[in-house]
Scaffold this motif. Structure first.
Motif, PDB file in Angstrom:
ATOM      1  N   PRO A  40       0.801  -1.229   0.000  1.00 42.50           N
ATOM      2  CA  PRO A  40       0.000   0.000   0.000  1.00 42.50           C
ATOM      3  C   PRO A  40       0.836   1.283   0.000  1.00 42.50           C
ATOM      4  N   GLN A  41       1.956   1.268   0.677  1.00 43.91           N
ATOM      5  CA  GLN A  41       2.793   2.470   0.735  1.00 43.91           C
ATOM      6  C   GLN A  41       3.377   2.800  -0.633  1.00 43.91           C
ATOM      7  N   VAL A  42       3.779   1.776  -1.371  1.00 41.46           N
ATOM      8  CA  VAL A  42       4.306   1.988  -2.724  1.00 41.46           C
ATOM      9  C   VAL A  42       3.216   2.590  -3.606  1.00 41.46           C
ATOM     10  N   TYR A  43       2.021   2.021  -3.514  1.00 41.52           N
ATOM     11  CA  TYR A  43       0.892   2.550  -4.283  1.00 41.52           C
ATOM     12  C   TYR A  43       0.622   4.000  -3.892  1.00 41.52           C
ATOM     13  N   ALA A  44       0.537   4.269  -2.602  1.00 41.94           N
ATOM     14  CA  ALA A  44       0.218   5.613  -2.119  1.00 41.94           C
ATOM     15  C   ALA A  44       1.249   6.634  -2.602  1.00 41.94           C
ATOM     16  N   GLU A  45       2.508   6.269  -2.558  1.00 48.02           N
ATOM     17  CA  GLU A  45       3.558   7.176  -3.017  1.00 48.02           C
ATOM     18  C   GLU A  45       3.458   7.414  -4.527  1.00 48.02           C
ATOM     19  N   ALA A  46       3.096   6.374  -5.273  1.00 42.95           N
ATOM     20  CA  ALA A  46       3.026   6.491  -6.733  1.00 42.95           C
ATOM     21  C   ALA A  46       1.926   7.438  -7.179  1.00 42.95           C
ATOM     22  N   VAL A  47       0.834   7.492  -6.434  1.00 46.29           N
ATOM     23  CA  VAL A  47      -0.304   8.306  -6.871  1.00 46.29           C
ATOM     24  C   VAL A  47      -0.482   9.573  -6.047  1.00 46.29           C
TER      25      VAL A  47
END
Length: 126
Positions: A79-86
């Motif tokens: 989730p953190q990777v996703y959150a940072e990406a968007v």
């Protein structure tokens, strides 16, 4: 529709430096590796194909791509990777909902990647 696809591509990408072309290249490579058609993968992501008709090879192509983009690691949604990406393009509340509700687990890593991808797409398609 193009905007929606770009948002999904960036969302699954896992890196602000990863662009649409990187995603498309990775998706194509993973489709070829798993012997599935690129258009079928996109249709599956957008729920244009019934879940019962989504093959394991298609699900594994999603896993391959998600692992390349680091949104799935060790069989789990990051989730953190996703959150940072968007972060720069998505609503903060929506990102929080997605990171919570799309933290799904399937019977294997391929199914996990498929479930997470469809869940993310569902939110961005509202």
């Amino acid at each position: 529709m193009k905007f929606f696809i770009v948002v999904i591509l960036v969302a699954i990408c896992g890196s602000a430096l990863c662009g649409e072309n990187d995603w498309e290249d990775n998706l194509k490579q993973c489709a070829d590796k798993n012997k599935v058609k690129l258009d079928e993968l996109k249709d599956a992501l957008n729920a244009k194909i019934k879940e019962a008709d989504v093959t394991n090879d298609m699900k594994c192509a999603f896993l391959c791509t998600a692992e390349k983009e680091k949104i799935i690691q060790n069989g789990a949604f990051q989730p953190q990777v996703y959150a940072e990406a968007v972060a720069a393009t998505a609503d903060k509340d929506q990102v929080a909902k997605i990171t919570s509700e799309c933290n799904l687990k399937g019977k294997d890593d391929c199914e996990t990647a498929y479930k997470v991808g469809v869940c993310i797409a569902k939110f961005h398609n509202k």
